[in-house]
Design an enzyme around this catalytic site. Structure first.
Site, short mmCIF file in Angstrom:
data_model
loop_
_atom_site.label_atom_id
_atom_site.label_comp_id
_atom_site.label_asym_id
_atom_site.label_seq_id
_atom_site.Cartn_x
_atom_site.Cartn_y
_atom_site.Cartn_z
N THR A 121 0.81 -1.21 0.00
CA THR A 121 0.00 0.00 0.00
C THR A 121 0.84 1.27 0.00
O THR A 121 1.97 1.28 0.52
CB THR A 121 -0.91 0.02 1.25
OG1 THR A 121 -1.57 1.28 1.36
CG2 THR A 121 -0.10 -0.19 2.53
N TYR A 145 -1.97 0.40 9.90
CA TYR A 145 -2.19 -0.30 8.63
C TYR A 145 -0.95 -0.22 7.75
O TYR A 145 -0.42 -1.23 7.28
CB TYR A 145 -3.40 0.29 7.90
CG TYR A 145 -3.53 -0.17 6.48
CD1 TYR A 145 -3.75 -1.51 6.17
CD2 TYR A 145 -3.44 0.73 5.42
CE1 TYR A 145 -3.86 -1.94 4.86
CE2 TYR A 145 -3.56 0.32 4.11
CZ TYR A 145 -3.77 -1.02 3.83
OH TYR A 145 -3.87 -1.44 2.52
#
Length: 333
Positions: A121, A145
């Site tokens: 990501t 995250y």
């Protein structure tokens, strides 16, 4: 040259994973899906691919599936993906993303799987110092995250240096849209992705769209993101697998985006134009862990892989997402 066995797609019953399954099958690969169906759907798995219901952290089940299906490559999509939730419940993310990925990587090494593709990501960059973001820019995640994904990238680099396995980590920017042929799309309840939320509002599933933050240092004060069509993203994974097969001694980390960004308001304006209606917007404060702008420098992926975007059109992304949302409504979901 193709892989001499099946490709295991973890999280293949989910949004991005199901599109990767379609892209692999369409390209002639044999596929097996491994998914615990906590957030995925068995009906989202193409019938050409067998489904193993198991968690990636269950090493006994994963290794048995690798042996039973002759797996020679793994595409790893399973995990948790909601940034604000990661801030509120970091241990969930380090368990589901980092610890579970460690178990999966060990299973791959023990069973001699030579190729591994990881769903990473842009959140690994944190708040970027410049725009667009290049792969060698500093990695300073500002939420669990992003950190959970960066930790997995680090594990893969260390493992590839010690064992006969190569990998590609693709750092996604904002994924949106649905299969243009209507075979799959984003079906998760309570999704937080902007375009998904907007088309839910456009079809009456939501009353409004929340806009989180109006004071970012961007042209209109709302956050700017690089939106990539999920079908282009899936195609990038197939191209990455081919690169790993062709060059077994090489591993790669690459951004996966279009190299241009749209603000939240610009996206919602585009949805209004596509649907010919005005979606109600409710402006709220910033969410924890959200940077102002994330736009990919995609020069590396364009230079490295046999991949070119085929769906780089915001209105087209919205139309495909809207068609899928209407199909879900007909399903009663």
């Amino acid at each position: 040259m193709t892989v001499d066995g099946k490709v295991m797609v973890t999280g293949g019953a989910g949004y991005i994973g199901s599109h990767a399954v379609l892209a692999l099958l369409d390209a002639g690969y044999e596929v097996v899906v491994l998914d615990n169906l906590v957030t995925g759907f068995d009906w989202a798995v193409d019938p050409r691919a067998p489904l193993v219901r198991a968690d990636v952290a269950d090493e006994v089940a994963v290794r048995a599936a690798i042996r039973a299906h002759g797996v020679r490559a793994i595409m790893h999509f399973a995990g948790s993906i909601i940034v604000p939730e990661s801030v509120a419940d970091p241990l969930k993310y380090y368990r589901n993303n980092t610890a579970a990925s460690r178990s999966l990587i060990e299973s791959a090494v023990v069973e001699g799987v030579p190729h591994f593709i990881f769903s990473s990501t842009a959140a690994t960059y944190g708040t970027p110092e410049r725009m667009p973001i290049a792969e060698d820019d500093p990695k300073r995640p500002i939420n669990p995250y992003g950190m959970s994904k960066l930790m997995t990238e680090t594990m893969l680099a260390d493992v590839a240096a010690a064992h006969p396995i190569n990998y590609c980590a693709l750092r996604y920017f904002n994924v949106a849209g649905a299969d243009p042929a209507g075979r799959s799309g984003q079906s998760t309840a309570g999704a937080t992705h902007l375009i998904k939320v907007a088309v839910e509002a456009a079809t009456g599933k939501r009353e409004h769209v929340g806009v989180f933050g109006t004071d970012f240092p961007t042209p209109d004060g709302t956050g700017v993101r690089d939106y990539i069509h999920v079908t282009d993203l899936a195609a990038a994974h197939v191209a990455a697998l081919q690169k790993l097969i062709d060059r077994p001694g090489e591993s790669h980390v690459m951004n996966c985006g279009y190299g241009r960004g749209f603000s939240v308001n610009e996206v919602l304006d585009a949805v209004d134009r596509v649907t010919n209606r005005r979606i109600e917007r409710r402006y709220e404060g910033r969410r924890a862990g959200d940077p102002a702008e994330l736009v990919a420098d995609n020069a590396k992926i364009l230079a490295t892989l046999d991949w070119r975007p085929a769906h780089d059109d915001l209105a087209g992304i919205i139309r495909d997402a809207l068609a899928w949302e209407r199909a879900l409504a007909e399903r009663g979901r």
